[in-house]
Design a protein around this motif. Structure first.
Motif, PDB file in Angstrom:
ATOM      1  N   LEU A  71       0.833  -1.199   0.000  1.00 51.93           N
ATOM      2  CA  LEU A  71       0.000   0.000   0.000  1.00 51.93           C
ATOM      3  C   LEU A  71       0.871   1.254   0.000  1.00 51.93           C
ATOM      4  CD1 LEU A  71      -2.796   1.318   0.133  1.00 51.93           C
ATOM      5  CD2 LEU A  71      -2.736   0.990   2.619  1.00 51.93           C
ATOM      6  N   ALA A  72       1.928   1.249   0.793  1.00 44.28           N
ATOM      7  CA  ALA A  72       2.846   2.397   0.821  1.00 44.28           C
ATOM      8  C   ALA A  72       3.450   2.625  -0.558  1.00 44.28           C
ATOM      9  CB  ALA A  72       3.937   2.165   1.863  1.00 44.28           C
ATOM     10  N   SER A  73       3.844   1.541  -1.208  1.00 46.09           N
ATOM     11  CA  SER A  73       4.426   1.653  -2.542  1.00 46.09           C
ATOM     12  C   SER A  73       3.407   2.200  -3.536  1.00 46.09           C
ATOM     13  CB  SER A  73       4.931   0.284  -2.999  1.00 46.09           C
ATOM     14  OG  SER A  73       5.491   0.373  -4.275  1.00 46.09           O
ATOM     15  N   SER A  83       2.180   4.500   8.155  1.00 44.04           N
ATOM     16  CA  SER A  83       1.882   3.954   9.475  1.00 44.04           C
ATOM     17  C   SER A  83       1.192   4.998  10.359  1.00 44.04           C
ATOM     18  CB  SER A  83       3.160   3.451  10.140  1.00 44.04           C
ATOM     19  OG  SER A  83       2.861   2.873  11.386  1.00 44.04           O
ATOM     20  N   HIS A  84       1.670   6.235  10.321  1.00 45.31           N
ATOM     21  CA  HIS A  84       1.027   7.316  11.085  1.00 45.31           C
ATOM     22  C   HIS A  84      -0.386   7.580  10.562  1.00 45.31           C
ATOM     23  CE1 HIS A  84       4.435   8.358  13.577  1.00 45.31           C
ATOM     24  NE2 HIS A  84       5.211   8.428  12.501  1.00 45.31           N
ATOM     25  N   LEU A  85      -0.539   7.579   9.250  1.00 43.42           N
ATOM     26  CA  LEU A  85      -1.851   7.779   8.641  1.00 43.42           C
ATOM     27  C   LEU A  85      -2.810   6.677   9.094  1.00 43.42           C
ATOM     28  CD1 LEU A  85      -2.589   8.719   4.996  1.00 43.42           C
ATOM     29  CD2 LEU A  85      -3.629   6.702   5.937  1.00 43.42           C
ATOM     30  N   VAL A  86      -2.353   5.430   9.051  1.00 44.41           N
ATOM     31  CA  VAL A  86      -3.196   4.297   9.469  1.00 44.41           C
ATOM     32  C   VAL A  86      -3.570   4.444  10.937  1.00 44.41           C
ATOM     33  CG1 VAL A  86      -3.243   1.793   9.830  1.00 44.41           C
ATOM     34  CG2 VAL A  86      -2.369   2.726   7.675  1.00 44.41           C
ATOM     35  N   SER A  87      -2.635   4.845  11.773  1.00 45.40           N
ATOM     36  CA  SER A  87      -2.932   5.029  13.197  1.00 45.40           C
ATOM     37  C   SER A  87      -4.032   6.063  13.405  1.00 45.40           C
ATOM     38  CB  SER A  87      -1.673   5.456  13.965  1.00 45.40           C
ATOM     39  OG  SER A  87      -0.724   4.425  13.974  1.00 45.40           O
ATOM     40  N   ARG A  88      -3.941   7.177  12.678  1.00 46.12           N
ATOM     41  CA  ARG A  88      -4.984   8.213  12.791  1.00 46.12           C
ATOM     42  C   ARG A  88      -6.346   7.672  12.376  1.00 46.12           C
ATOM     43  NH1 ARG A  88      -1.202  11.340  10.114  1.00 46.12           N
ATOM     44  NH2 ARG A  88      -2.447  11.355   8.204  1.00 46.12           N
ATOM     45  N   LEU A  89      -6.370   6.933  11.265  1.00 49.42           N
ATOM     46  CA  LEU A  89      -7.650   6.435  10.759  1.00 49.42           C
ATOM     47  C   LEU A  89      -8.158   5.242  11.568  1.00 49.42           C
ATOM     48  CD1 LEU A  89      -7.179   6.910   6.914  1.00 49.42           C
ATOM     49  CD2 LEU A  89      -8.356   8.388   8.544  1.00 49.42           C
ATOM     50  N   GLU A  90      -7.266   4.523  12.236  1.00 49.19           N
ATOM     51  CA  GLU A  90      -7.694   3.457  13.159  1.00 49.19           C
ATOM     52  C   GLU A  90      -8.478   4.063  14.309  1.00 49.19           C
ATOM     53  OE1 GLU A  90      -4.909  -0.396  13.565  1.00 49.19           O
ATOM     54  OE2 GLU A  90      -3.846   1.488  13.972  1.00 49.19           O
ATOM     55  N   LYS A  91      -7.999   5.176  14.832  1.00 49.81           N
ATOM     56  CA  LYS A  91      -8.677   5.843  15.960  1.00 49.81           C
ATOM     57  C   LYS A  91     -10.085   6.290  15.571  1.00 49.81           C
ATOM     58  CE  LYS A  91      -4.417   7.423  18.081  1.00 49.81           C
ATOM     59  NZ  LYS A  91      -3.470   8.528  18.192  1.00 49.81           N
ATOM     60  N   ARG A  92     -10.298   6.541  14.296  1.00 54.85           N
ATOM     61  CA  ARG A  92     -11.616   6.967  13.802  1.00 54.85           C
ATOM     62  C   ARG A  92     -12.468   5.780  13.347  1.00 54.85           C
ATOM     63  NH1 ARG A  92     -10.296  11.550   9.532  1.00 54.85           N
ATOM     64  NH2 ARG A  92     -12.537  11.371   9.222  1.00 54.85           N
ATOM     65  N   GLY A  93     -11.912   4.563  13.414  1.00 54.27           N
ATOM     66  CA  GLY A  93     -12.656   3.370  13.018  1.00 54.27           C
ATOM     67  C   GLY A  93     -12.737   3.161  11.517  1.00 54.27           C
ATOM     68  N   ILE A  94     -11.906   3.854  10.761  1.00 52.91           N
ATOM     69  CA  ILE A  94     -11.949   3.790   9.301  1.00 52.91           C
ATOM     70  C   ILE A  94     -11.079   2.652   8.768  1.00 52.91           C
ATOM     71  CG2 ILE A  94     -11.269   5.087   7.226  1.00 52.91           C
ATOM     72  CD1 ILE A  94     -12.276   7.617   8.669  1.00 52.91           C
ATOM     73  N   LEU A  95      -9.947   2.418   9.411  1.00 51.00           N
ATOM     74  CA  LEU A  95      -9.021   1.350   9.040  1.00 51.00           C
ATOM     75  C   LEU A  95      -8.709   0.517  10.276  1.00 51.00           C
ATOM     76  CD1 LEU A  95      -6.349   3.277   6.903  1.00 51.00           C
ATOM     77  CD2 LEU A  95      -8.285   1.958   6.056  1.00 51.00           C
ATOM     78  N   ARG A  96      -8.169  -0.682  10.025  1.00 50.53           N
ATOM     79  CA  ARG A  96      -7.614  -1.504  11.105  1.00 50.53           C
ATOM     80  C   ARG A  96      -6.434  -2.269  10.542  1.00 50.53           C
ATOM     81  NH1 ARG A  96      -8.976  -6.886  10.808  1.00 50.53           N
ATOM     82  NH2 ARG A  96     -10.715  -7.387   9.426  1.00 50.53           N
ATOM     83  N   ARG A  97      -5.577  -2.693  11.430  1.00 50.57           N
ATOM     84  CA  ARG A  97      -4.436  -3.522  11.048  1.00 50.57           C
ATOM     85  C   ARG A  97      -4.778  -4.961  11.369  1.00 50.57           C
ATOM     86  NH1 ARG A  97       0.551   0.277  11.725  1.00 50.57           N
ATOM     87  NH2 ARG A  97      -0.513   2.115  12.471  1.00 50.57           N
ATOM     88  N   ALA A  98      -4.229  -5.863  10.570  1.00 48.53           N
ATOM     89  CA  ALA A  98      -4.439  -7.300  10.797  1.00 48.53           C
ATOM     90  C   ALA A  98      -3.197  -8.037  10.319  1.00 48.53           C
ATOM     91  CB  ALA A  98      -5.672  -7.790  10.040  1.00 48.53           C
ATOM     92  N   PRO A  99      -2.880  -9.161  10.950  1.00 46.20           N
ATOM     93  CA  PRO A  99      -1.743  -9.940  10.460  1.00 46.20           C
ATOM     94  C   PRO A  99      -2.035 -10.471   9.058  1.00 46.20           C
ATOM     95  CG  PRO A  99      -2.617 -10.854  12.514  1.00 46.20           C
ATOM     96  CD  PRO A  99      -3.526  -9.747  12.092  1.00 46.20           C
TER      97      PRO A  99
END
Length: 177
Positions: A71-73, A83-99
């Motif tokens: 995705l970064a590429s 990673s910072h962008l994902v963290s911000r959007l995780e807090k808003r419930g828009i994205l999540r991380r998964a293995p």
């Protein structure tokens, strides 16, 4: 004996008046257009231009998920910035991380259902603004020519050697900086 750099200056192929005018006009557009699009996205959807782009990329993926490195590429963003962008959007419930289900050493970014709804709500206004500022400013032939020109420049960037003459190896500009 000339001072260091004088030979390079003497051998520089300076831009013609027309080339310089085209370059400056392009750069002015390249700086102004993303800012105008971002202002509208921020106002209407509380999304940055890059956030919207990342959500759009994810929305086109199977199961709305993708390895963070890929995705970064694709977004031409450094992994740390993404990673910072994902963290911000995780807090808003828009994205999540998964293995990564295929290789646990990697992390996937997943567009949540709420995130997909947010993107779907943001898209009509964004597309209308892209149409207003970009598409409708050009006739169909100009759009075709602009696309061909952009593809040629992007291909040349991808083929350009890194400083020091090493082959780029398909890495993005963000990867090579």
């Amino acid at each position: 004996m000339p001072a260091a750099g004088e030979d390079e200056i003497a051998e520089t192929r300076w831009l013609t008046t027309d080339q310089l005018a085209a370059w400056r006009a392009f750069m002015h557009m390249a700086q102004q257009l993303p800012t105008a699009l971002e202002c509208r996205l921020q106002r209407d959807s509380r999304l940055s231009f890059l956030e919207y782009y990342v959500l759009a990329i994810l929305s086109e993926q199977p199961a709305h998920r993708m390895r963070m490195s890929a995705l970064a590429s694709q977004a031409n963003a450094e992994l740390s910035r993404l990673s910072h962008l994902v963290s911000r959007l995780e807090k808003r419930g828009i994205l999540r991380r998964a293995p990564d289900p295929d290789d646990g050493r990697y992390t996937h970014v997943v567009l949540t259902d709420a995130g997909h709804e947010h993107l779907v709500a943001a898209a009509p206004g964004h597309v209308a603004w892209v149409r207003e500022l970009f598409v409708e400013a050009l006739d169909p032939e100009e759009l075709r020519v602009l696309r061909r020109c952009a593809e040629k420049v992007v291909a040349r960037i991808g083929d350009a050697p890194e400083p020091g003459g090493k082959a780029a190896g398909g890495r993005t500009v963000a990867d090579r900086c």
